[in-house]
Design an enzyme around this catalytic site. Structure first.
Site, mmCIF file in Angstrom:
data_model
loop_
_atom_site.group_PDB
_atom_site.id
_atom_site.type_symbol
_atom_site.label_atom_id
_atom_site.label_comp_id
_atom_site.label_asym_id
_atom_site.label_seq_id
_atom_site.Cartn_x
_atom_site.Cartn_y
_atom_site.Cartn_z
ATOM 1 N N GLU A 7 -18.204 19.725 59.902
ATOM 2 C CA GLU A 7 -18.918 20.084 59.142
ATOM 3 C C GLU A 7 -19.437 18.801 58.996
ATOM 4 O OE1 GLU A 7 -15.562 17.897 56.442
ATOM 5 O OE2 GLU A 7 -15.169 19.978 56.060
ATOM 6 N N CYS B 94 -11.836 18.445 47.385
ATOM 7 C CA CYS B 94 -13.113 17.190 47.415
ATOM 8 C C CYS B 94 -14.396 17.489 46.544
ATOM 9 C CB CYS B 94 -13.722 16.799 49.008
ATOM 10 S SG CYS B 94 -14.555 18.354 49.677
HETATM 11 O O1 FUB Z 1 -12.618 13.399 54.637
HETATM 12 C C1 FUB Z 1 -12.787 13.826 53.003
HETATM 13 C C2 FUB Z 1 -13.320 15.042 52.296
HETATM 14 O O2 FUB Z 1 -12.418 16.430 53.294
HETATM 15 C C3 FUB Z 1 -15.040 14.907 53.212
HETATM 16 O O3 FUB Z 1 -15.475 14.559 52.596
HETATM 17 C C4 FUB Z 1 -15.003 16.184 53.256
HETATM 18 O O4 FUB Z 1 -16.480 15.992 54.071
HETATM 19 C C5 FUB Z 1 -13.578 16.710 53.508
HETATM 20 O O5 FUB Z 1 -13.603 16.978 54.879
HETATM 21 ZN ZN ZN Z 2 -16.600 18.265 49.557
#
Ligand code: FUB
Ligand code: ZN
Length: 662
Positions: A317, A413
């Site tokens: 990501e 999230c």
């Molecule tokens: O790891 C916590 C949250 O979940 C991150 O900020 C997002 O990118 C997702 O991976």
């Molecule tokens: Zn998110």
């Protein structure tokens, strides 16, 4: 001392949607009674997505029910972000019933907290022997940060003391456990720093600011610590929290003040810089600010999509390299755009430069709200710039690219992050600095500030972004100034200068204001007696091309009108959007349209559709011209409104100038 009330044709609808639909919906999801199917954010066997279980986890930790923890290691943060959104929503819209539910949630969280202040249901329920022993991936401090943000907001709005007590007890547990000579480490995912700085402002306790700084300062040298913890972990399953181990994924490869390029996990990167800029604003730390400026430059000038989306790859990501902005596989997580808004706000506290507000606005009208459907009940995690359902379905590297928004996501999230942003939007419109109020965003609102010891009032009325007329009324003393942002899109190169004056008019009490913009703001000096300030500019559809270093966008252009990015959808333009083209001198027509997508602005123009004709070869000599051309009517809608009419193709970029080549 500031109070801002939003009364805006565009944003009030969004805020109402969050209040009336999204918050109750999220509450049902968190309690596993929404009656929906939760989707995986991408095909990945290991990611939990059968249910949320987030409230149940807290109930089990509180001893109210029996069972096992379910969900991501950071599942608690879904509840905390919900609570934070509720706090802001209650501020604008008192609701005793909702407040009762939120108070009860605070009671539940308090019961789930350990005697020493520790609070993280995954570790508490699954492996209590691993408290603070799996910091690279456990998200304990990440969840703590979200709780501190929620607690300070909920306390400020409702006066609930218990929530702040729980937060202080948790933060004091961190103070006792972390620091030189104690645990010399931090969390793999930044966030606790943002929460601690808010807790510092709320309580005045400097130990929270010091701990926030400690967690950032230690990042550059923390990798050996993470690796040692991993080696000693008796339940070690994976090492995803620390990526491939070189520290880049979690911004731990070099001291935070020495970072020059944004790399690794995009949300982590911008949460870090949000906290760094916040700390710089609080303490004047120049090294922190200089690093933030370098990273800002790198992200916004070399790694950001036109929608404000960041993160070019689903693998981690993450950011990849400068100018690497693929169109079909990008990530552009909603949380990352939300994080950009947080960061921009902190940069504005440090420096009065309109470019920060320009990016904030780009994110708000595009990359953030595209994360939510117009019903407030479907959400994107990834916000693509181009989708063809036929071309994603057989590619295992594109399972993160979805053509329609799911009802909820296993990793949830993004939806509550958007909810807390939209419900707190009032905090972004103005920046108060000493004797100056900066008007960053053009959003209908009424605000009251304390400026240099006296009260000041400011009201905006506008139909923006449909229309470029903003009427501002200010009352305030002679010592104060108001800085009005001149949007970067009024300048051809995006950089506001005295030449940009030709693109707008600014009058005060009927008199033209001739002052040159200073770093993108025009300053008006008090006293203000409520005379009308009128800021006016034309909002025209404009084609934008990318820097030639961006390979994926070569020969293509995106259409924007003011801050709003537009896109073409199959529902309006038929299939095969990749065969469409416009010319650089196309005339565009803008109109308001009321329909299934609500009250939106649409853009139409004549374009060209090119098809292979009789020559169906995959490659052909350019001079053979063996394809058919037809003139077609094209229709663009705002990018934020896409994917609300079922599955279909969408593209932000379209070929341009292609006909002259023939
Ligand atoms: O790891 C916590 C949250 O979940 C991150 O900020 C997002 O990118 C997702 O991976
Ligand atoms: Zn998110």
């Amino acid at each position: 001392m500031e109070k801002v009330e939003i009364k805006d044709g565009f944003w009030s609808n969004y805020r109402e949607l969050v209040r009336s639909e999204m918050i109750p919906y999220q509450w049902n999801v968190l309690n596993d009674r929404a009656g929906i199917t939760i989707e995986k954010e991408r095909t990945d066997g290991g990611s939990p997505s059968e249910k949320s279980h987030a409230i149940e986890n807290l109930k089990i930790a509180a001893g109210r029910t029996k069972g096992e923890h379910y969900g991501w290691i950071f599942q608690d943060s879904d509840v905390y972000k919900w609570l934070e959104a509720v706090a802001y929503s209650l501020q604008e819209h008192p609701d005793p019933e909702l407040q009762k539910i939120a108070d009860e949630t605070v009671d539940l969280i308090a019961e789930a907290q350990d005697e020493d202040g520790y609070l993280h249901t995954y570790i508490q329920l699954r492996c209590p022997d691993l408290k603070f022993k799996r910091l690279g991936e456990a998200h304990e401090l990440y969840c703590a940060g979200h709780f501190f943000e929620a607690a300070t907001a909920y306390h400020a709005v409702t006066g609930n003391e218990k929530v702040l007590e729980v937060a202080k007890k948790w933060a004091d547990c961190l103070v006792r456990n972390f620091g030189p000579g104690k645990i010399e480490g931090t969390d793999g995912h930044e966030e606790v720093e943002i929460g601690l700085l808010k807790l510092y402002r709320s309580t005045g306790e400097k130990r929270y600011l010091d701990l926030a700084k400690y967690f950032m300062d230690i990042r550059g040298s923390v990798m050996p610590f993470f690796k040692k913890q991993l080696e000693e972990d008796p339940h070690r399953e994976s090492a995803w929290g620390i990526g491939n181990g070189d520290g880049r994924y979690l911004q731990a490869d070099v001291d935070v003040t020495k970072q020059t390029v944004a790399r690794g996990h995009a949300v982590r990167q911008v949460y870090l810089t949000t906290a760094m800029a916040d700390l710089a604003a609080e303490t004047g730390d120049q090294e922190y600010l200089d690093a933030c400026k370098r990273l800002w430059e790198d992200v916004t000038k070399r790694q950001m999509y036109i929608t404000g989306g960041i993160g070019s790859t689903a693998n981690g990501e993450a950011f990849t390299s400068d100018y690497d902005l693929p169109l079909g596989t990008m990530y552009c997580e909603t949380c990352a755009s939300v994080g950009m808004v947080f960061w921009a706000r902190q940069m504005l506290r440090c420096e009065s430069r309109s470019e920060y507000a320009d990016v904030m606005e780009r994110e708000l009208y595009n990359g953030t709200i595209s994360g939510m459907a117009l019903d407030g009940k479907h959400f994107f995690y990834v916000n693509p710039l181009s989708v063809d359902p036929r071309k994603i379905k057989n590619d295992p590297l594109k399972t993160h690219v979805k053509p329609v928004r799911p009802s909820w996501l296993g990793c949830a999230c993004c939806p509550p992050n958007l909810a807390r942003l939209l419900t707190s939007l009032d905090q972004y419109i103005y920046t108060l600095k000493d004797d100056t109020i900066l008007v960053n965003l053009f959003i209908g609102s009424e605000a009251e500030f304390e400026v240099s010891g006296s009260r000041a009032f400011i009201a905006q009325e506008t139909e923006y972004p449909h229309d470029g007329t903003i009427r501002i009324k200010v009352t305030g003393s002679d010592g104060m100034k108001v800085g009005i942002r001149i949007p970067g899109f009024l300048a051809d190169d995006g950089v506001v200068s005295s030449a940009t004056k030709a693109a707008y008019t600014l009058t005060r009490g009927g008199q033209k204001v001739e002052t040159d913009p200073e770093k993108g703001y025009v300053y008006l000096q008090g006293p203000f007696t409520g005379e009308e300030i009128i800021f006016r500019f034309e909002l025209k559809p404009e084609l934008y091309a990318a820097n030639p270093f961006v390979e994926s966008m070569a020969g293509k252009a995106a259409l924007m009108r003011g801050p709003v990015v537009y896109c073409l959808e199959e529902a309006d333009n038929g299939k095969d959007l990749e065969t469409l083209a416009v010319s650089a001198d196309t005339e565009f027509t803008y109109a308001r349209e009321q329909g299934t997508l609500g009250n939106i602005g649409v853009i139409t123009a004549k374009g060209m559709r090119k098809k292979p004709g009789e020559n169906t070869a995959l490659y052909r000599k350019i001079r053979s011209r063996a394809y058919s051309k037809t003139e077609v009517d094209l229709k663009w809608i705002p990018y934020y409104a896409w994917a609300n009419r079922g599955e279909g193709e969408m593209t932000v970029f379209i070929k341009y100038d292609d006909f002259q080549l023939e």
